[in-house]
Design a protein around this motif. Structure first.
Motif, PDB file in Angstrom:
ATOM      1  N   GLU A 315       0.829  -1.212   0.000  1.00 16.58           N
ATOM      2  CA  GLU A 315       0.000   0.000   0.000  1.00 16.58           C
ATOM      3  C   GLU A 315       0.861   1.259   0.000  1.00 16.58           C
ATOM      4  N   VAL A 318       2.509   1.672  -3.471  1.00 20.03           N
ATOM      5  CA  VAL A 318       1.554   2.184  -4.465  1.00 20.03           C
ATOM      6  C   VAL A 318       1.366   3.684  -4.278  1.00 20.03           C
ATOM      7  N   ARG A 319       1.165   4.109  -3.050  1.00 22.11           N
ATOM      8  CA  ARG A 319       0.894   5.521  -2.774  1.00 22.11           C
ATOM      9  C   ARG A 319       2.103   6.389  -3.110  1.00 22.11           C
ATOM     10  N   TRP A 322       2.645   6.613  -6.909  1.00 18.18           N
ATOM     11  CA  TRP A 322       1.697   7.566  -7.497  1.00 18.18           C
ATOM     12  C   TRP A 322       2.157   8.995  -7.254  1.00 18.18           C
ATOM     13  N   LYS A 328       3.252   1.834 -10.702  1.00 14.33           N
ATOM     14  CA  LYS A 328       2.748   1.199  -9.501  1.00 14.33           C
ATOM     15  C   LYS A 328       1.878  -0.016  -9.822  1.00 14.33           C
ATOM     16  N   SER A 329       1.828  -0.404 -11.074  1.00 14.13           N
ATOM     17  CA  SER A 329       0.868  -1.432 -11.499  1.00 14.13           C
ATOM     18  C   SER A 329       1.128  -2.787 -10.836  1.00 14.13           C
ATOM     19  N   SER A 331       2.669  -3.567  -7.917  1.00 12.29           N
ATOM     20  CA  SER A 331       2.312  -3.557  -6.497  1.00 12.29           C
ATOM     21  C   SER A 331       0.806  -3.445  -6.318  1.00 12.29           C
ATOM     22  N   GLU A 332       0.167  -2.662  -7.177  1.00 12.77           N
ATOM     23  CA  GLU A 332      -1.276  -2.473  -7.095  1.00 12.77           C
ATOM     24  C   GLU A 332      -2.003  -3.793  -7.358  1.00 12.77           C
ATOM     25  N   GLN A 336      -4.261  -5.935  -4.663  1.00 11.68           N
ATOM     26  CA  GLN A 336      -5.646  -6.260  -4.989  1.00 11.68           C
ATOM     27  C   GLN A 336      -5.901  -7.765  -4.866  1.00 11.68           C
TER      28      GLN A 336
END
Length: 361
Positions: A315, A318-319, A322, A328-329, A331-332, A336
């Motif tokens: 998390e 990702v943050r 961004w 960030k794809s 890790s995102e 998920q």
């Protein structure tokens, strides 16, 4: 002074290399006593006039829970004879900077040799701390090992009781290997004189060097705890109270020591350290360094089964990605997948929340 120090360091590395393959007490000839002999004038004089700096007390009182027996010391009865002839020792920061330069130059010249390299220890200052009703000596230990030549060595501060606790614990667990390793004995008097402090400083350096020379002891959890646990607890406390700049120094020192010592007991403590570094860097508005800490943590975690730290690091990564406009794809998608499998809540706990809840034993 510099030549004597470098000669001693070269001798330590040279003696460690050929014997590295031999396990057990025979791997290295340890002295019968870690207290220096009275005729070791050169080493003691160097320590009083060179890199070791210390503050001495006006009187020599009982060292509370570390020593036994009061023994008032008459004024002026500190170092005597040859030990008292050199001028006053340099202040702590200058002594530490001198040591850092010497060790860095030494590592730069020797890092391409075939001699196995190990950590080197140097007590660079020793301060008498009065904390009524107790009184003790706090030894600042500089730890230098393989790595970039421009990296500052890590430093920790320990008192006699910390070294003694480590010695007792290892003796209980490793009776055979520890039988060959000596430890500076307790004294009934003169605990705060310059001579005693200098001798103990040398003895502590030898003690730690001997421990790391024995494979069985090198990876003992108690030895790892000795080097990093007090700093981790203090860093955790400072982070939780919002003193991020002060905490960052401790987290960084703990991380450096862990990378030099290795982490045979598992990734949990390094992950906690990286979480602390990431939180502090983020709070101090350095998102690039915070993201780099998250990436190191995700590399440590790898593709293993879900770890409590995995979702919070994903998390945060990702943050921060961004925020920095970076990809960030991956890790995102990984985060998920964890959420869809019910392995982490939505949203996952933050790294700071984990730091607050984590109990350091």
């Amino acid at each position: 002074m510099a030549s004597r120090l470098l000669h001693r360091l070269r001798h330590a590395l040279a003696s460690d290399g050929p014997r590295e393959a031999a396990a057990g007490p025979e791997a290295e000839q340890f002295p019968e006593s870690s207290e220096l002999e009275d005729d070791d004038a050169e080493g003691l004089s160097s320590r009083l006039s060179g890199t070791l700096s210390f503050t001495s007390a006006e009187d020599d009182e009982d060292e509370d829970d570390e020593e036994a027996g009061p023994d008032p010391l008459a004024p002026g009865d500190g170092a005597s004879g040859e030990d008292a002839e050199p001028g006053p020792p340099p202040d702590g920061p200058r002594g530490s900077q001198l040591l850092a330069r010497q060790l860095q130059d030494f590592w730069k010249k020797s890092r391409n040799t075939l001699v196995p390299q190990r950590l080197l220890f140097e007590v660079t200052s020793a301060n008498v701390v009065k904390d009524p009703p107790s009184k003790y000596v706090l030894y600042t230990l500089t730890v230098m090992g393989p790595g970039p030549p421009d990296r500052q060595p890590a430093q920790i501060s320990r008192r006699y009781s910390d070294f003694e606790r480590l010695h007792r614990s290892l003796q209980r667990q490793f009776r055979g290997p520890m039988a060959a390793i000596s430890f500076p004995r307790k004294r009934l008097r003169r605990n705060f004189t310059a001579e005693t402090i200098a001798r103990r400083s040398r003895a502590f350096e030898q003690f730690l060097g001997h421990l790391l020379a024995v494979p069985e002891l090198r990876h003992a959890p108690d030895l790892q705890d000795f080097f990093v646990l007090p700093e981790l607890r203090r860093a955790q406390s400072l982070t939780c109270t919002g003193l991020y700049r002060e905490a960052l120094v401790l987290w960084a020192s703990a991380w450096q020591l862990q990378t030099q010592l290795g982490t045979p007991s598992g990734p949990d403590r390094p992950l906690l350290t990286l979480a602390g570094l990431a939180v502090c860097h983020q709070e101090l508005e350095d998102p690039a360094e915070a993201r780099a800490c998250c990436e190191r943590a995700l590399q440590l975690l790898g593709d293993k089964s879900p770890h409590p730290f995995l979702a919070p690091f994903l998390e945060a990564h990702v943050r921060l990605s961004w925020h920095l406009g970076l990809d960030k794809s991956q890790s995102e998608a990984r985060l998920q997948a964890l959420q869809e499998a019910g392995l982490t809540p939505k949203p996952p706990p933050s790294l700071k929340e984990l730091l607050i809840k984590e109990v350091l034993d």
